[in-house]
Design an enzyme around this catalytic site. Structure first.
Site, short mmCIF file in Angstrom:
data_model
loop_
_atom_site.label_atom_id
_atom_site.label_comp_id
_atom_site.label_asym_id
_atom_site.label_seq_id
_atom_site.Cartn_x
_atom_site.Cartn_y
_atom_site.Cartn_z
N CYS A 85 110.49 18.07 -20.01
CA CYS A 85 111.02 19.36 -20.47
C CYS A 85 110.02 20.04 -21.41
CB CYS A 85 112.40 19.16 -21.08
SG CYS A 85 113.32 20.72 -21.24
N HIS A 202 115.54 15.82 -17.25
CA HIS A 202 115.55 14.79 -18.31
C HIS A 202 115.96 13.42 -17.78
CE1 HIS A 202 115.15 17.23 -22.06
NE2 HIS A 202 115.62 18.20 -21.30
N GLU A 204 115.67 10.61 -19.28
CA GLU A 204 116.25 9.81 -20.36
C GLU A 204 117.74 10.08 -20.53
OE1 GLU A 204 115.38 13.66 -22.48
OE2 GLU A 204 114.58 12.52 -20.79
#
EC number: 6.3.5.3
Length: 225
Positions: A85, A202, A204
């Site tokens: 990002c 993302h 994560e």
């Protein structure tokens, strides 16, 4: 492997990245950008957020921080580096990868799950998948539209450096599946080395099972495991 998660003023996904890597059994630590990379860093994450408040252009100021000279040098030596990002914006602004990320076609911040088609399965970031697999990973950005000149885009495709494209549930790359207007539905690309990658979604945020959502992003971060 010790992974350095580089924290700039305005980073807000650094803790998320460390938590996800910890879950995968990877030793990760947050590193303040002014302190430089630790000598034992065997991997680097440029996390999401709003470094320097996205002044000038998203990622432009962080890309000029002294630590990025160290990141580029490490990348040239084969150290795995991923920008996520805002980290993708920093990566492109610093020349780690081609192209640029600019304002979404909708001109608004978008936070939603998207589907990605794995374009290559022979890189460290995609070894957990098969080519053509469809994974679900969330986005959260206002400047995630991938832009690149026609000539550079042709080179990117010819060199097989597109890592992910936005797609529908069946793996079809369509305008409707493109959340931000990115050129050619590109969601992630490789640098000159396959050990360097940037992507806007993302992973994560799609790794921990206790979040009650897709864990498809774990395979991307597994490159550090």
């Amino acid at each position: 492997m010790t992974v350095a998660v580089v924290q700039f003023g305005g980073s807000n996904c650094d803790r998320d990245a460390v938590r996800a890597l910890d879950h995968l059994g990877v030793d990760a630590e947050r590193v303040w950008h002014e302190d430089g990379l630790p000598d034992d860093a065997e991997g680097i994450v440029l996390p999401g957020g709003f470094s320097y408040g996205d002044y000038l252009r998203a990622g432009a100021m962080a890309a000029r921080a002294p630590i990025m000279d160290e990141v580029r040098a490490a990348a040239e030596e084969g150290v795995p580096v991923i920008g996520i990002c805002n980290g993708a914006q920093i990566g492109s602004e610093s020349g780690l990868t081609p192209g640029a990320f600019t304002t979404n076609a909708s001109a608004r911040f978008q936070c939603e799950p998207v589907r990605l088609r794995v374009e290559r399965a022979d890189t460290p970031w995609t070894a957990a998948y098969g080519e053509g697999d469809v994974i679900e990973v969330p986005i959260a950005h206002g400047e995630g539209r991938f832009e690149i000149s026609d000539e550079a885009h042709a080179d990117l495709v010819d060199d097989d450096r597109v890592l992910f494209r936005y797609c529908d549930a069946d793996g079809n790359v369509t305008d409707a599946a493109n959340p931000n207007g990115s050129t050619d539905n590109v969601a992630g690309v490789l640098g000159e080395r396959e050990t360097v990658a940037v992507l806007m979604p993302h992973p994560e945020r799609a790794t921990l099972p206790d979040l009650g959502r897709s864990t498809d992003g774990a395979g991307i971060l597994a490159a550090f495991a």
